[in-house]
Design a protein around this motif. Sequence first.
Motif, PDB file in Angstrom:
ATOM      1  N   VAL A   1       0.883  -1.181   0.000  1.00 16.58           N
ATOM      2  CA  VAL A   1       0.000   0.000   0.000  1.00 16.58           C
ATOM      3  C   VAL A   1       0.918   1.227   0.000  1.00 16.58           C
ATOM      4  O   VAL A   1       1.539   1.543   1.014  1.00 16.58           O
ATOM      5  N   PRO A   2       1.046   1.900  -1.120  1.00 15.28           N
ATOM      6  CA  PRO A   2       2.015   2.989  -1.206  1.00 15.28           C
ATOM      7  C   PRO A   2       1.633   4.184  -0.330  1.00 15.28           C
ATOM      8  O   PRO A   2       0.460   4.390  -0.007  1.00 15.28           O
ATOM      9  N   ASN A   3       2.653   4.942   0.057  1.00 13.62           N
ATOM     10  CA  ASN A   3       2.462   6.231   0.740  1.00 13.62           C
ATOM     11  C   ASN A   3       1.857   6.082   2.135  1.00 13.62           C
ATOM     12  O   ASN A   3       0.867   6.734   2.473  1.00 13.62           O
ATOM     13  N   VAL A   4       2.471   5.221   2.933  1.00 15.95           N
ATOM     14  CA  VAL A   4       1.992   5.014   4.298  1.00 15.95           C
ATOM     15  C   VAL A   4       3.154   5.066   5.286  1.00 15.95           C
ATOM     16  O   VAL A   4       4.137   4.326   5.132  1.00 15.95           O
ATOM     17  N   VAL A   5       3.067   5.950   6.293  1.00 16.08           N
ATOM     18  CA  VAL A   5       3.817   5.765   7.545  1.00 16.08           C
ATOM     19  C   VAL A   5       2.774   5.590   8.636  1.00 16.08           C
ATOM     20  O   VAL A   5       1.797   6.342   8.714  1.00 16.08           O
ATOM     21  N   PHE A   6       2.947   4.550   9.463  1.00 13.63           N
ATOM     22  CA  PHE A   6       1.898   4.174  10.415  1.00 13.63           C
ATOM     23  C   PHE A   6       2.568   3.797  11.734  1.00 13.63           C
ATOM     24  O   PHE A   6       2.933   2.639  11.965  1.00 13.63           O
ATOM     25  N   PRO A   7       2.786   4.786  12.648  1.00 11.61           N
ATOM     26  CA  PRO A   7       3.458   4.497  13.916  1.00 11.61           C
ATOM     27  C   PRO A   7       2.549   3.750  14.893  1.00 11.61           C
ATOM     28  O   PRO A   7       1.380   4.120  15.072  1.00 11.61           O
ATOM     29  N   CYS A   8       3.104   2.712  15.522  1.00 10.56           N
ATOM     30  CA  CYS A   8       2.344   1.928  16.501  1.00 10.56           C
ATOM     31  C   CYS A   8       3.042   1.840  17.854  1.00 10.56           C
ATOM     32  O   CYS A   8       2.485   1.259  18.787  1.00 10.56           O
ATOM     33  N   ALA A   9       4.280   2.335  17.958  1.00 10.37           N
ATOM     34  CA  ALA A   9       4.990   2.234  19.235  1.00 10.37           C
ATOM     35  C   ALA A   9       6.063   3.301  19.319  1.00 10.37           C
ATOM     36  O   ALA A   9       6.592   3.746  18.296  1.00 10.37           O
ATOM     37  N   ALA A  10       6.372   3.700  20.551  1.00 10.09           N
ATOM     38  CA  ALA A  10       7.480   4.638  20.779  1.00 10.09           C
ATOM     39  C   ALA A  10       8.132   4.280  22.103  1.00 10.09           C
ATOM     40  O   ALA A  10       7.450   4.150  23.121  1.00 10.09           O
ATOM     41  N   LEU A  11       9.447   4.084  22.070  1.00  8.03           N
ATOM     42  CA  LEU A  11      10.206   3.895  23.308  1.00  8.03           C
ATOM     43  C   LEU A  11      10.755   5.249  23.701  1.00  8.03           C
ATOM     44  O   LEU A  11      11.283   5.975  22.863  1.00  8.03           O
ATOM     45  N   CYS A  12      10.623   5.589  24.987  1.00  3.50           N
ATOM     46  CA  CYS A  12      11.095   6.894  25.442  1.00  3.50           C
ATOM     47  C   CYS A  12      12.032   6.724  26.630  1.00  3.50           C
ATOM     48  O   CYS A  12      11.671   6.082  27.622  1.00  3.50           O
ATOM     49  N   ASP A  13      13.206   7.294  26.542  1.00  2.00           N
ATOM     50  CA  ASP A  13      14.141   7.322  27.669  1.00  2.00           C
ATOM     51  C   ASP A  13      13.805   8.558  28.504  1.00  2.00           C
ATOM     52  O   ASP A  13      14.090   9.693  28.097  1.00  2.00           O
ATOM     53  N   ALA A  14      13.176   8.330  29.659  1.00  4.69           N
ATOM     54  CA  ALA A  14      12.693   9.470  30.464  1.00  4.69           C
ATOM     55  C   ALA A  14      13.846  10.349  30.945  1.00  4.69           C
ATOM     56  O   ALA A  14      13.648  11.529  31.226  1.00  4.69           O
ATOM     57  N   ALA A  15      15.045   9.803  31.014  1.00  5.16           N
ATOM     58  CA  ALA A  15      16.174  10.590  31.515  1.00  5.16           C
ATOM     59  C   ALA A  15      16.641  11.632  30.511  1.00  5.16           C
ATOM     60  O   ALA A  15      17.138  12.699  30.899  1.00  5.16           O
ATOM     61  N   THR A  16      16.497  11.341  29.227  1.00  5.92           N
ATOM     62  CA  THR A  16      16.998  12.257  28.198  1.00  5.92           C
ATOM     63  C   THR A  16      15.900  12.801  27.287  1.00  5.92           C
ATOM     64  O   THR A  16      16.115  13.783  26.580  1.00  5.92           O
ATOM     65  N   GLY A  17      14.742  12.148  27.252  1.00  9.21           N
ATOM     66  CA  GLY A  17      13.690  12.534  26.309  1.00  9.21           C
ATOM     67  C   GLY A  17      13.899  11.983  24.910  1.00  9.21           C
ATOM     68  O   GLY A  17      13.195  12.363  23.971  1.00  9.21           O
ATOM     69  N   ARG A  18      14.859  11.075  24.770  1.00  8.96           N
ATOM     70  CA  ARG A  18      15.049  10.439  23.459  1.00  8.96           C
ATOM     71  C   ARG A  18      13.861   9.531  23.133  1.00  8.96           C
ATOM     72  O   ARG A  18      13.413   8.770  23.994  1.00  8.96           O
ATOM     73  N   LEU A  19      13.428   9.606  21.882  1.00 15.26           N
ATOM     74  CA  LEU A  19      12.289   8.802  21.426  1.00 15.26           C
ATOM     75  C   LEU A  19      12.706   7.931  20.256  1.00 15.26           C
ATOM     76  O   LEU A  19      13.332   8.426  19.309  1.00 15.26           O
ATOM     77  N   ALA A  20      12.355   6.660  20.314  1.00  8.71           N
ATOM     78  CA  ALA A  20      12.533   5.755  19.175  1.00  8.71           C
ATOM     79  C   ALA A  20      11.133   5.314  18.744  1.00  8.71           C
ATOM     80  O   ALA A  20      10.423   4.661  19.511  1.00  8.71           O
ATOM     81  N   ILE A  21      10.747   5.711  17.560  1.00  7.23           N
ATOM     82  CA  ILE A  21       9.386   5.489  17.069  1.00  7.23           C
ATOM     83  C   ILE A  21       9.396   4.348  16.050  1.00  7.23           C
ATOM     84  O   ILE A  21      10.173   4.376  15.088  1.00  7.23           O
TER      85      ILE A  21
END
Length: 327
Positions: A278-298
């Motif tokens: 299915v072309p033209n899709v970004v669909f985020p379902c999870a995010a890891l967050c390091d509370a100490a730095t605010g870094r996000l991995a989506i």
Amino acid sequence: MRVNVVGDPLPNIPWEERPVGCQDVVWRSARNPIIPRDATSGSNSIFNSAVVPYRGAFAGVFRIDDKCREMRLHAGRSEDGVHWTLNHERIEFVTSDPELGPFVYGYDPRVVWIEDRYYVTWCNWFHGPTIGVATTHDFEAFYQLENAFLPFNRNGVLFPRKISGRFAMVSRPSDNGHTPFGDIFYSESPDMRYWGNHRYVFGTAGGWQSTKVGAGPIPIETSEGWLMIYHGVLTSCNGFVYSAGAALLDLDKPWKVIARSRRFIMAPRTLYENVGDVPNVVFPCAALCDAATGRLAIYYGGADTVVGLAFSMVDDLVDYIKADSLV
Ligand code: BMA
């Protein structure tokens, strides 16, 4: 950090610095797609999937469409959040109530730890799509609970803690097809079985979010409110285009919107997002967050075909939302 994140320090989440010269609030992993479509022998595609910290490493529930193009959920493990070992067998949900079954399809999972166990929600067939709910402790046995709602509903996303003493979920009432509409609603439950106190959160707006919107990863608790990444859909002359945005919701009354991005935070623009089943899709379902730095991995699905990883900083995302907010 300007914005305080409520949560655990997670120094081991995947992380790559913003590339030199990149002006974007969210940037993609140089290793994308981190999970190719054929990571299991039986898969047609692996995309819209959910990961969480698990025993010092990572675990997750993955959407795998098989070679019959049936939509299945598989568990997986990873030491680093980038390289994944996915179970070749699909999750068989355990339930004592035969009327909850049979399992016909499951897709777009989300996973969250609340109090004493992991909860999985997904789009579950029950005479049409609705919100399935299950619990696990070990990503081996999954115990299915009652569906949260009647059909038709999708994108059921739990909050990571009780709010006013009750479990809380956002969802997106839909139809039995590809749903050319869709607003986000909020509901509460005392027991994960009976859901009520339904409230309206927000609906469509202009441009990239003009056809429908739906919650993405588990909302992140911050000093500025719940940070909720969501997807928005535009109808082009060539079909739907799925992008991602973000909003800040009131901590005690999450149906009250504090700020919401007018601009997308991420829209399909790489080959693995523009080209696929299915072309033209970004669909985020999870995010890891390091509370100490605010870094996000989506974690997000690309073109309904592969899993991608993207990064941001909570401070930057909050600034971006507030700098050009719809509310
Ligand atoms: C939605 C869901 C998602 C999918 C998207 C784009 O309705 O089915 O799983 O990524 O459409 O096809």
